[in-house]
Design an enzyme around this catalytic site. Structure first.
Site, PDB file in Angstrom:
ATOM      1  N   GLU A 126     -66.962 -52.153 -87.440  1.00  0.00           N
ATOM      2  CA  GLU A 126     -67.661 -53.038 -88.364  1.00  0.00           C
ATOM      3  C   GLU A 126     -66.675 -53.623 -89.370  1.00  0.00           C
ATOM      4  O   GLU A 126     -65.814 -52.907 -89.889  1.00  0.00           O
ATOM      5  CB  GLU A 126     -68.743 -52.251 -89.106  1.00  0.00           C
ATOM      6  CG  GLU A 126     -69.566 -53.077 -90.057  1.00  0.00           C
ATOM      7  CD  GLU A 126     -70.659 -52.278 -90.749  1.00  0.00           C
ATOM      8  OE1 GLU A 126     -71.428 -52.886 -91.514  1.00  0.00           O
ATOM      9  OE2 GLU A 126     -70.740 -51.042 -90.541  1.00  0.00           O
ATOM     10  N   GLU A 169     -57.560 -41.162 -84.924  1.00  0.00           N
ATOM     11  CA  GLU A 169     -56.808 -40.418 -83.914  1.00  0.00           C
ATOM     12  C   GLU A 169     -57.163 -40.983 -82.546  1.00  0.00           C
ATOM     13  O   GLU A 169     -58.299 -40.882 -82.095  1.00  0.00           O
ATOM     14  CB  GLU A 169     -57.178 -38.936 -83.964  1.00  0.00           C
ATOM     15  CG  GLU A 169     -56.554 -38.111 -82.873  1.00  0.00           C
ATOM     16  CD  GLU A 169     -57.124 -36.697 -82.813  1.00  0.00           C
ATOM     17  OE1 GLU A 169     -56.870 -36.025 -81.805  1.00  0.00           O
ATOM     18  OE2 GLU A 169     -57.824 -36.270 -83.753  1.00  0.00           O
ATOM     19  N   HIS A 195     -59.865 -37.701 -90.676  1.00  0.00           N
ATOM     20  CA  HIS A 195     -59.683 -38.635 -89.566  1.00  0.00           C
ATOM     21  C   HIS A 195     -60.892 -38.616 -88.646  1.00  0.00           C
ATOM     22  O   HIS A 195     -61.735 -37.730 -88.738  1.00  0.00           O
ATOM     23  CB  HIS A 195     -58.401 -38.328 -88.778  1.00  0.00           C
ATOM     24  CG  HIS A 195     -58.476 -37.104 -87.912  1.00  0.00           C
ATOM     25  ND1 HIS A 195     -58.161 -35.851 -88.386  1.00  0.00           N
ATOM     26  CD2 HIS A 195     -58.838 -36.939 -86.614  1.00  0.00           C
ATOM     27  CE1 HIS A 195     -58.310 -34.973 -87.401  1.00  0.00           C
ATOM     28  NE2 HIS A 195     -58.732 -35.606 -86.328  1.00  0.00           N
ATOM     29  N   HIS A 218     -69.838 -46.247 -84.924  1.00  0.00           N
ATOM     30  CA  HIS A 218     -68.793 -47.214 -85.199  1.00  0.00           C
ATOM     31  C   HIS A 218     -67.947 -46.757 -86.385  1.00  0.00           C
ATOM     32  O   HIS A 218     -68.329 -45.864 -87.120  1.00  0.00           O
ATOM     33  CB  HIS A 218     -69.373 -48.612 -85.466  1.00  0.00           C
ATOM     34  CG  HIS A 218     -70.212 -48.688 -86.694  1.00  0.00           C
ATOM     35  ND1 HIS A 218     -71.556 -48.415 -86.690  1.00  0.00           N
ATOM     36  CD2 HIS A 218     -69.904 -48.999 -87.982  1.00  0.00           C
ATOM     37  CE1 HIS A 218     -72.045 -48.561 -87.909  1.00  0.00           C
ATOM     38  NE2 HIS A 218     -71.055 -48.908 -88.722  1.00  0.00           N
TER      39      HIS A 218
END
Length: 122
Positions: free
Chosen positions: A117, A56, A7, A75
């Site tokens: 993106e 998260e 994550h 990003h």
């Protein structure tokens, strides 16, 4: 030895606004939540229902001000199955912040101005 991507964390200022954005813009769903017993923070993990990777969202009670994201060069990237439909949705949401037509991609930004993106599935 093997490391598996799990994550990424982003700190947000308005948990309900961020959850709503990720649900509408990218179809993300809450996978699990954790809240501090003293109410000082709450973690909400969002998943796409396909990959094991999660985002998260971290909300901190004592940090109501916007986060300094520097030059916003970091990003998260999503590959989408229907690029035109997502582009239209994101235009309607008014969240497109940068387009690179030559490369065939664009970026949206969430309520805390994190950039995401968007690229078409190849």
């Amino acid at each position: 030895m093997k490391a598996v991507l799990n994550h990424c964390n982003i700190n947000i200022t308005d948990l309900s606004k961020s959850i709503a954005f990720y649900k509408e813009a990218l179809g993300m769903q809450i996978v699990r939540e954790k809240e501090a017993s003293d109410g000082s923070f709450k973690l909400v993990y969002l998943g796409d229902g396909i990959s094991p990777f999660q985002i998260e969202l971290t909300w901190l009670k004592d940090h109501p001000q916007p986060y300094d994201l520097g030059e916003n060069e970091s990003h998260i990237c999503f590959v989408v199955d229907d690029y035109e439909a997502y582009h239209q949705l994101h235009q309607q949401m008014d969240c497109i912040c940068f387009e690179n037509e030559a490369m065939g991609l664009y970026f949206i930004h969430d309520p805390d101005d994190y950039w995401i993106e968007i690229v078409p599935k190849k």
